[in-house]
Design a protein around this motif. Structure first.
Motif, PDB file in Angstrom:
ATOM      1  N   SER A 191     -13.546   8.536   4.695  1.00 35.43           N
ATOM      2  CA  SER A 191     -12.427   7.708   4.241  1.00 35.43           C
ATOM      3  C   SER A 191     -12.350   6.376   4.970  1.00 35.43           C
ATOM      4  CB  SER A 191     -11.103   8.462   4.449  1.00 35.43           C
ATOM      5  OG  SER A 191     -10.815   8.613   5.835  1.00 35.43           O
ATOM      6  N   MET A 238      -5.851   6.690   7.627  1.00 36.40           N
ATOM      7  CA  MET A 238      -5.348   5.923   6.495  1.00 36.40           C
ATOM      8  C   MET A 238      -3.856   5.656   6.651  1.00 36.40           C
ATOM      9  SD  MET A 238      -7.339   7.905   3.399  1.00 36.40           S
ATOM     10  CE  MET A 238      -6.266   7.203   2.145  1.00 36.40           C
ATOM     11  N   ARG A 246      -1.139   4.481  -0.940  1.00 35.77           N
ATOM     12  CA  ARG A 246      -2.070   4.949   0.090  1.00 35.77           C
ATOM     13  C   ARG A 246      -1.326   5.665   1.218  1.00 35.77           C
ATOM     14  NH1 ARG A 246      -5.714   0.919   3.695  1.00 35.77           N
ATOM     15  NH2 ARG A 246      -3.619   0.203   4.210  1.00 35.77           N
ATOM     16  N   ALA A 298      -1.551   9.704   1.942  1.00 34.12           N
ATOM     17  CA  ALA A 298      -2.049  10.102   3.251  1.00 34.12           C
ATOM     18  C   ALA A 298      -1.094  11.078   3.924  1.00 34.12           C
ATOM     19  CB  ALA A 298      -2.253   8.868   4.129  1.00 34.12           C
ATOM     20  N   ALA A 323      -7.191   4.773  13.778  1.00 36.11           N
ATOM     21  CA  ALA A 323      -8.293   4.297  12.939  1.00 36.11           C
ATOM     22  C   ALA A 323      -9.496   3.845  13.754  1.00 36.11           C
ATOM     23  CB  ALA A 323      -7.800   3.183  12.028  1.00 36.11           C
ATOM     24  N   ASP A 361       0.826  -1.215   0.000  1.00 37.48           N
ATOM     25  CA  ASP A 361       0.000   0.000   0.000  1.00 37.48           C
ATOM     26  C   ASP A 361       0.860   1.264   0.000  1.00 37.48           C
ATOM     27  OD1 ASP A 361      -2.475  -1.319   0.001  1.00 37.48           O
ATOM     28  OD2 ASP A 361      -2.344  -1.646   2.152  1.00 37.48           O
ATOM     29  N   TRP A 373     -10.889   3.055   3.668  1.00 32.38           N
ATOM     30  CA  TRP A 373      -9.451   2.971   3.394  1.00 32.38           C
ATOM     31  C   TRP A 373      -8.609   3.068   4.665  1.00 32.38           C
ATOM     32  CZ3 TRP A 373     -12.136   6.866   0.335  1.00 32.38           C
ATOM     33  CH2 TRP A 373     -12.552   6.382  -0.908  1.00 32.38           C
ATOM     34  N   TRP A 374      -9.255   3.032   5.819  1.00 33.63           N
ATOM     35  CA  TRP A 374      -8.486   3.143   7.059  1.00 33.63           C
ATOM     36  C   TRP A 374      -7.481   1.998   7.170  1.00 33.63           C
ATOM     37  CZ3 TRP A 374     -12.269   4.670  11.608  1.00 33.63           C
ATOM     38  CH2 TRP A 374     -12.701   5.990  11.388  1.00 33.63           C
ATOM     39  N   ARG A 375      -6.367   2.320   7.752  1.00 32.74           N
ATOM     40  CA  ARG A 375      -5.306   1.335   7.949  1.00 32.74           C
ATOM     41  C   ARG A 375      -5.640   0.485   9.171  1.00 32.74           C
ATOM     42  NH1 ARG A 375      -0.281   0.470   6.078  1.00 32.74           N
ATOM     43  NH2 ARG A 375       1.364  -0.282   7.466  1.00 32.74           N
TER      44      ARG A 375
END
Length: 227
Positions: free
Chosen positions: A203, A149, A84, A88, A155, A81, A206-208
């Motif tokens: 968002s 993200m 991403r 971010a 998160a 990722d 798409w959170w980590r």
């Protein structure tokens, strides 16, 4: 065009349209501040709303280039990722610093008039107006959108809300301590935190997560045989 590329195009189209619409609405004020900013003069550019917005837009290609460079470096290192994470990091800086800059601009009586505080909730909200509320919602919106993200520890909904509120408290405290001829209001904190939360919810997909960045396994001790 494959499914993934089509989904990216669908997600990117509203952002492009929103940016184009904003530029169309602000085209005259931005063009008015362009000569001053291009001349490198501080007064009339970096101490005005129009100038800060213009320089934010001018720096947008540099922000995209920075995100691309970070992503390329991460991909070369085999980081998952990479795009991403890079978007971010760059997005929360590029989308937050200009708004904080605007909120920290001193008024005409900076350093002269006493610092003012408003601690009664919702009292100032009715006097903000639609534009004022919209602006306060956007102050930490980029931070709320991109921070979860980037960091799995942020998160969760309560932590995104706490992040927005904490950053807003720091800004309001700085306005009070530096005597910037601004009112340090609890309503600003409430609206700033709400903006961060709403952007974070936008968002959320798409959170980590912690499973995407597992901690390295600890080395197991080798048993020693005692004879």
């Amino acid at each position: 065009m494959n499914h993934k590329a089509l989904r990216r195009a669908v997600l990117l189209a509203p952002a492009v349209l929103a940016l184009a619409g904003g530029l169309f609405v602000l085209r005259r004020p931005l063009l008015m501040s362009a000569p001053t900013c291009l001349a490198g003069r501080w007064h009339g550019c970096y101490d005005t709303f129009n100038g800060v917005v213009l320089m934010t837009l001018v720096a947008l290609p540099l922000a995209v280039l920075a995100a691309w460079a970070l992503a390329r470096r991460r991909r070369a290192a085999g980081v998952a990722d990479a795009w991403r994470l890079s978007l971010a990091e760059v997005g929360m800086v590029h989308g937050t610093v200009p708004f904080v800059w605007l909120t920290m601009m001193p008024g005409d009586g900076a350093g002269v008039v006493p610092a003012r505080v408003s601690l009664v909730p919702l009292r100032d909200l009715v006097t903000m107006g639609t534009l004022g509320i919209a602006g306060n919602l956007l102050v930490f919106a980029a931070l709320g959108f991109f921070a979860p993200m980037r960091c799995a520890a942020l998160a969760t909904v309560p932590r995104v809300l706490a992040l927005g509120a904490g950053c807003s408290v720091l800004v309001e405290t700085a306005q009070f301590v530096l005597r910037l001829d601004r009112v340090s209001s609890v309503d600003d904190v409430l609206v700033n935190a709400t903006g961060a939360l709403l952007a974070g919810l936008a968002s959320r997909r798409w959170w980590r997560t912690r499973t995407e960045n597992p901690a390295p396994d600890r080395e197991r001790p080798v048993p020693v045989l005692v004879r």
